[in-house]
Write a protein that holds these residues in place. Structure first.
Motif, PDB file in Angstrom:
ATOM      1  N   PRO A  75      33.602  21.921  26.878  1.00  0.00           N
ATOM      2  CA  PRO A  75      33.396  20.664  27.598  1.00  0.00           C
ATOM      3  C   PRO A  75      32.987  20.855  29.057  1.00  0.00           C
ATOM      4  CG  PRO A  75      35.670  20.863  26.852  1.00  0.00           C
ATOM      5  CD  PRO A  75      34.929  22.033  26.316  1.00  0.00           C
ATOM      6  N   MET A 116      31.611  14.847  28.692  1.00  0.00           N
ATOM      7  CA  MET A 116      32.646  15.150  27.707  1.00  0.00           C
ATOM      8  C   MET A 116      33.309  13.856  27.277  1.00  0.00           C
ATOM      9  SD  MET A 116      35.621  16.851  30.101  1.00  0.00           S
ATOM     10  CE  MET A 116      34.599  17.625  31.323  1.00  0.00           C
ATOM     11  N   GLU A 153      38.501  15.191  25.429  1.00  0.00           N
ATOM     12  CA  GLU A 153      38.230  16.516  25.991  1.00  0.00           C
ATOM     13  C   GLU A 153      38.644  16.582  27.459  1.00  0.00           C
ATOM     14  OE1 GLU A 153      34.390  18.000  23.382  1.00  0.00           O
ATOM     15  OE2 GLU A 153      34.066  16.581  25.023  1.00  0.00           O
TER      16      GLU A 153
END
Length: 88
Positions: free
Chosen positions: A28, A34, A38
């Motif tokens: 990520p 992201m 994440e």
């Protein structure tokens, strides 16, 4: 008797993630955006706390329809990590 082996000292741990190996999915922090899940994992908080931080404006986010995505650059800055080299 087996010869004794010693391990070489490799120095201090890296503070920035290493480049993604060829063929591997980037993590990520190596992608431009992201998911909230994440971001929560990277920040070490639970998913609900991450959504609360987005709602309060503490975690920058983009909403595209119902999808919420987190730009990686501000998260890296929050963690004191170097920006990604975008080749620009």
């Amino acid at each position: 008797m087996r010869p004794q082996t010693t391990q070489a000292h490799t120095g201090p741990q890296q503070t920035t993630p290493s480049p993604t190996p060829a063929g591997a999915e980037p993590g990520p922090l190596q992608r431009p955006t992201m998911t909230v899940r994440e971001a929560a994992a990277v920040l070490g908080i639970d998913r609900g706390a991450a959504y609360d931080a987005v709602r309060r404006g503490e975690l920058p986010a983009l909403r595209i329809g119902r999808k919420i995505i987190i730009p990686t650059a501000p998260v890296r800055a929050m963690l004191g990590l170097a920006p990604l080299d975008g080749g620009q």
